[in-house]
Design a protein around this motif. Structure first.
Motif, mmCIF file in Angstrom:
data_model
loop_
_atom_site.group_PDB
_atom_site.id
_atom_site.type_symbol
_atom_site.label_atom_id
_atom_site.label_comp_id
_atom_site.label_asym_id
_atom_site.label_seq_id
_atom_site.Cartn_x
_atom_site.Cartn_y
_atom_site.Cartn_z
ATOM 1 N N VAL A 209 9.904 54.837 -19.745
ATOM 2 C CA VAL A 209 10.522 56.122 -20.044
ATOM 3 C C VAL A 209 11.659 56.358 -19.067
ATOM 4 O O VAL A 209 11.475 56.227 -17.845
ATOM 5 C CB VAL A 209 9.495 57.278 -19.943
ATOM 6 N N ALA A 210 12.856 56.693 -19.571
ATOM 7 C CA ALA A 210 14.035 56.945 -18.730
ATOM 8 C C ALA A 210 14.288 58.438 -18.631
ATOM 9 O O ALA A 210 14.176 59.168 -19.620
ATOM 10 C CB ALA A 210 15.248 56.239 -19.313
ATOM 11 N N TYR A 211 14.622 58.885 -17.396
ATOM 12 C CA TYR A 211 14.945 60.287 -17.160
ATOM 13 C C TYR A 211 16.376 60.375 -16.647
ATOM 14 O O TYR A 211 16.774 59.629 -15.754
ATOM 15 C CB TYR A 211 13.994 60.901 -16.126
ATOM 16 N N ASN A 212 17.187 61.293 -17.175
ATOM 17 C CA ASN A 212 18.576 61.476 -16.771
ATOM 18 C C ASN A 212 18.812 62.903 -16.315
ATOM 19 O O ASN A 212 18.240 63.849 -16.847
ATOM 20 C CB ASN A 212 19.533 61.155 -17.929
ATOM 21 N N SER A 213 19.681 63.077 -15.294
ATOM 22 C CA SER A 213 20.113 64.404 -14.855
ATOM 23 C C SER A 213 21.599 64.382 -14.539
ATOM 24 O O SER A 213 22.134 63.359 -14.111
ATOM 25 C CB SER A 213 19.308 64.859 -13.631
ATOM 26 N N SER A 234 10.506 55.137 -15.572
ATOM 27 C CA SER A 234 9.082 55.098 -15.247
ATOM 28 C C SER A 234 8.357 54.241 -16.278
ATOM 29 O O SER A 234 8.610 54.361 -17.488
ATOM 30 C CB SER A 234 8.509 56.516 -15.244
ATOM 31 N N THR A 235 7.469 53.386 -15.806
ATOM 32 C CA THR A 235 6.729 52.492 -16.701
ATOM 33 C C THR A 235 5.241 52.844 -16.685
ATOM 34 O O THR A 235 4.640 52.934 -15.612
ATOM 35 C CB THR A 235 6.903 51.019 -16.292
ATOM 36 N N ASN A 236 4.657 53.049 -17.873
ATOM 37 C CA ASN A 236 3.226 53.350 -18.019
ATOM 38 C C ASN A 236 2.528 52.193 -18.728
ATOM 39 O O ASN A 236 3.056 51.654 -19.711
ATOM 40 C CB ASN A 236 3.017 54.633 -18.813
ATOM 41 N N THR A 237 1.370 51.813 -18.244
ATOM 42 C CA THR A 237 0.590 50.728 -18.855
ATOM 43 C C THR A 237 -0.665 51.305 -19.496
ATOM 44 O O THR A 237 -1.442 51.997 -18.837
ATOM 45 C CB THR A 237 0.198 49.669 -17.816
#
Length: 288
Positions: A209-213, A234-237
């Motif tokens: 998941v990518a977050y931008n500001s 962020s990477t979730n497994t």
């Protein structure tokens, strides 16, 4: 002529009313030890037999008391029957070393069901979990206790008694599948056994998941530089569990029920719902 027709109609109504009364008459219920329920009218009882007739019949049928677990009379009264048997000794072959051993059997308690240890096996590496095996055995045992009215005339053998008797015989979750059901029933002193097994594989899936500001200030060689946006990832497994639940029931050394079920959802502990599903559809379970 009209009078004759009138009397004919009256007689017809009386006949219909008589049939209706007979049809609504409450019947006695005989619950046999093989779980069969007979709705009937009991005519005579003795120390050895019960004589009854089926609805709409006059022929009397005799049934041995030893085959009966309980009678629910039309009056609302119930009578339970108990039959005891003697202690036996069984000679069996040990599957691990193929040598003959003599196993002392427990006192047989009719209409008693025992829950065996439940092997919980990772099919990817064939490793068994002792902790999960105990958890699964406890779960199935508690389900049977909670539904005791639904499995009458069966009573559930205390789990400590079951595991203690198996331990004395050198049997646990690792070798339970190697022991003949006939030997298990004699070791435990029960005429009914529920045997389950849980096998599973796992798979992992990673999600990024990518977050931008926007309008962030950063330093570049001691100079302040303005940028329009900055991003982080962020990477979730996620681990998925694929279960297969094996569910068998035995009565007097004979398999009376055998089903396999795979849970609908691939989440941890989804096997629990499958155990409940299979139990409620087994021949020992009666809806109340």
């Amino acid at each position: 002529m009209k009078t004759t027709k009138f009397f004919a109609i009256i007689m017809l109504l009386v006949t219909i009313a008589g049939f209706a009364q007979n049809g609504s008459k409450k019947l006695d219920k005989i619950i046999k030890r093989d779980y069969q329920i007979i709705e009937c009218t009991i005519a005579k009882m003795s120390d050895k037999t019960v004589e009854y007739s089926l609805p709409g019949e006059t022929l009397q049928i005799s049934l041995d008391i030893s085959q009966i677990a309980r009678i629910d009379f039309a009056s609302g009264r119930s009578q339970t029957f108990d039959v005891s048997t003697n202690t036996n000794v069984v000679s069996s072959t040990n599957a691990n070393n193929n040598s003959n051993q003599t196993l002392a059997s427990a006192d047989m308690k009719p209409n008693t069901i025992a829950v065996l240890p439940v092997p919980y096996v990772n099919a990817d590496n064939l490793q068994s979990s002792e902790e999960m095996s105990k958890f699964a055995q406890n779960d199935l045992y508690n389900k049977l206790l909670d539904k005791s009215s639904n499995i009458f005339p069966l009573t559930v053998q205390d789990l400590r008694t079951t595991n203690s008797l198996l331990h004395k015989a050198g049997i646990d979750y690792k070798n339970i599948d190697e022991t003949p059901i006939e030997d298990l029933q004699k070791i435990l002193g029960v005429d009914n056994i529920v045997a389950a097994k849980i096998s599973f594989t796992t798979a992992e899936s990673a999600t990024s998941v990518a977050y931008n500001s926007g309008n962030a200030k950063i330093s570049d060689n001691n100079k302040k530089v303005k940028t329009s946006d900055i991003g982080t990832t962020s990477t979730n497994t996620q681990t998925y569990y694929y279960y297969t639940v094996y569910f068998d029931m035995y009565k007097n050394n004979t398999k009376i029920y055998s089903q396999t079920r795979k849970p609908l959802f691939s989440i941890k502990d989804s096997w629990i719902d499958s155990v409940s599903y299979l139990l409620k559809r087994s021949p020992i379970y009666t809806k109340k």
